[in-house]
Design an enzyme around this catalytic site. Structure first.
Site, PDB file in Angstrom:
ATOM      1  CB  ALA A   1       3.257   6.012  -4.329  1.00 55.03           C
TER       2      ALA A   1
ATOM      3  N   GLY B   1      12.536  13.341  -7.269  1.00 57.73           N
ATOM      4  CA  GLY B   1      11.984  12.041  -6.903  1.00 57.73           C
ATOM      5  C   GLY B   1      11.860  11.083  -8.075  1.00 57.73           C
TER       6      GLY B   1
ATOM      7  CD  GLU C   1      -2.273  -1.682 -19.802  1.00 54.77           C
ATOM      8  OE1 GLU C   1      -1.135  -1.443 -20.243  1.00 54.77           O
ATOM      9  OE2 GLU C   1      -3.179  -2.168 -20.495  1.00 54.77           O
TER      10      GLU C   1
ATOM     11  CE  LYS D   1       8.844   0.302 -16.189  1.00 57.27           C
ATOM     12  NZ  LYS D   1       9.162   1.754 -16.200  1.00 57.27           N
TER      13      LYS D   1
ATOM     14  CG  PHE E   1      -2.166   0.827   1.054  1.00 59.17           C
ATOM     15  CD1 PHE E   1      -3.109   0.520   0.080  1.00 59.17           C
ATOM     16  CD2 PHE E   1      -2.384   1.939   1.867  1.00 59.17           C
ATOM     17  CE1 PHE E   1      -4.250   1.306  -0.072  1.00 59.17           C
ATOM     18  CE2 PHE E   1      -3.521   2.719   1.721  1.00 59.17           C
ATOM     19  CZ  PHE E   1      -4.451   2.392   0.750  1.00 59.17           C
TER      20      PHE E   1
ATOM     21  CD  GLU F   1      14.718   3.579  -6.370  1.00 60.52           C
ATOM     22  OE1 GLU F   1      15.259   2.970  -5.438  1.00 60.52           O
ATOM     23  OE2 GLU F   1      14.004   3.037  -7.230  1.00 60.52           O
TER      24      GLU F   1
ATOM     25  CB  VAL G   1       4.597  -2.044 -19.527  1.00 57.63           C
ATOM     26  CG1 VAL G   1       5.340  -1.422 -20.702  1.00 57.63           C
ATOM     27  CG2 VAL G   1       5.178  -3.421 -19.226  1.00 57.63           C
TER      28      VAL G   1
ATOM     29  CE  LYS H   1       9.559  -2.360 -13.020  1.00 56.07           C
ATOM     30  NZ  LYS H   1       8.869  -1.329 -12.234  1.00 56.07           N
TER      31      LYS H   1
END
Lengths: 346, 346
Positions: free
Chosen positions: A10, A208, A151, A226, A8, A211, A154, A127
């Site tokens: 962003a 942001g 969905e 991806k 849980f 990283e 990617v 992913k």
């Protein structure tokens, strides 16, 4: 549709906000209603209520940093694992939103199999499982008569998978090439505007986008993950990381960028796949290439097809709300499929 | 799925070729099989056989200029009208592929209503009925529990409608702007390469992109018809031509084009719609606009959405095989049985 969310962060919160804001609209337009009955996190705790959790209260508790602040109510259970929640048998779908692990896909992979085995639909923003085990997960979903969709893995909510798998279902897709990592595209765009690589990277970190350890983005691994998902989903391949040649953008200098611009070309980190393999590498694209003008954190993909030639999709590649939108799109597609089955048996 | 085709020009033949070439693949991948049981043309005659016409023989006869050369066989009937064929009750879907009439939509409109009334699904390449009567046709389809689809009317097989109505079903689409006419885009691209308007138009005519009377393209009416379809499908509006401001490219000079290029801008004939109206007019776009680099006969559309911001789709906008692919996509969507009708119905 009753949902369990694993993770849980962003994306999960972005998805929950959309459910909260669009509940009325989704019911009216698509006869679709969803409730979140379980949420499992690594650091905030876990909440479960078969009647559905209160989304505004859930978002407040998440913001406060711990689900301990979520008010007790009849039927509320705390501290269950994802596996516990699956076993309770009330859920229709599981959303795997925990952090991506491109080495082993664990612990998410195990959770995905448990969900499918229990007959739950599965939608992923993580992913790992689909980059490493797409074909096996898809086969397991088919065997259980449920859907496995990804969905959100990617280009966020920009509907790459639905475009390729449903809208272009009549075409054979023979190749895919795209800009799948927004961070590197942002850095390259900044460098075109005169920034050094280091300055552009620092700006991306300040905003942001990148990283503290930027290697996952700048060395091409995020794009490679991806690309694996795309290759395995679009071509039915069973490619692994060892089938890809991966490099990043750290070798590109300001001089390279400017030389390219003088020739009306743009440097892009292009991820490219065919049924037999793929590459991620920085390439000079002529201005006439639809990918060339894709700037900033935007993503894009060009699919080569037998009937239509090249079809290009351009849109947001990141963002909590944008990725949450992809999860909603997956659930709506599952809902359409369920309606379809109901219609067929009627 | 048993089909009646009204019209068998380039698009109908392109579609028939795809059915012929992909039959095995479509059955294996999508459990989908289609037969053409009736074809009605204005000049070649008409053929009907409830067991399915022979597609290679049909294509040969069409090439020869008359269905008279199609061999007689048991069950073959000649000279039936579309209305006759609908009444025979064997068809599952009707494909309306006759020439577009943007003034009255006839005689196709009448055929469309007859098909829907008889419980047939409907797919159109003919823009007239959906440009002028989208909402009424959609309502009639919904009342009869069948689908009315028109992917082929906008950007050929580049899946604009499926993108907007299915893949982006969770989003609210607030605006659309696109390059919807390939002929004018070809002319403008040629002019950027140094051709005069007249020379570019003549080249477009020589290549078959523009008609002898090019006004439908160069004055913006073809784009306007497509824009009406989009506006009415995406926004649930009931716009008519009088709600659009339409102009073309004939006022654009070589000097205008070059002045724009000096400022790194491109002239494009942009069709733009919101729920309350729309415009078709030549506009200068900065090179950073995803529509700016769309060259030649390629089409493109940018949809503005609440959850994802701008989503752009670029691809073929014309061609017999490309438009035939759109009809196949519509039939596959009908086959999937997507029960949630267009977002417009809500």
């Amino acid at each position: 549709m009753r949902l369990i969310l694993i993770g849980f962060g962003a994306v999960g919160r972005g998805f929950a906000e959309i459910l909260r804001d669009k509940a009325k609209d989704l019911r009216a337009k698509h006869d679709f209603a969803a409730s979140i009955i379980g949420v499992v996190t690594a650091t905030r705790g876990s909440l479960y209520c078969a009647d559905g959790l209160d989304i505004p209260a859930l978002l407040s508790a998440a913001k406060a940093g711990s689900f301990a602040s979520y008010s007790a109510s009849a039927g509320l259970r705390r501290g269950l694992s994802g596996s516990d929640m699956i076993k309770l048998g009330a859920a229709d779908a599981l959303l795997e939103l925990s952090p991506t692990n491109l080495k082993t896909a664990q612990p998410a992979l195990e959770t995905c199999y448990r969900a499918l085995d229990a007959g739950l639909h599965l939608a992923l923003a993580n992913k790992g499982p689909v980059a490493l085990h797409y074909a096996d997960l898809q086969a397991q979903a088919a065997a259980r008569g449920v859907q496995m969709r990804c969905e959100a893995t990617v280009m966020a909510g920009t509907p790459t998978m639905q475009l390729a798998q449903e809208a272009l279902a009549g075409c054979q897709i023979t190749g895919a090439r795209g800009i799948l990592n927004g961070t590197t595209n942002y850095i390259l765009t900044q460098m075109e505007s005169g920034a050094s690589y280091q300055a552009a990277l620092e700006k991306a970190q300040a905003l942001g986008y990148a990283e503290a350890d930027p290697s996952g983005d700048v060395d091409g691994w995020d794009a490679a993950g991806k690309l694996l998902i795309l290759a395995n989903a679009l071509f039915g391949s069973r490619l692994t990381m060892s089938d890809l040649q991966v490099s990043g953008i750290s070798g590109i200098s300001a001089d390279d960028i400017h030389l390219a611009r003088e020739q009306n070309q743009h440097y892009k980190l292009v991820a490219q796949a065919s049924p037999s393999g793929g590459t991620v590498k920085a390439q000079r694209l002529p201005a006439t290439d639809p990918l060339a003008s894709v700037a900033g954190t935007t993503n894009a993909i060009t699919l080569e097809t037998d009937l239509l030639g090249a079809v290009t999709l351009i849109g947001a590649g990141a963002g909590s709300r944008e990725t949450g939108a992809a999860l909603l799109a997956d659930l709506l597609a599952i809902h359409r499929g369920a309606c379809n089955q109901a219609g067929a048996s009627a």
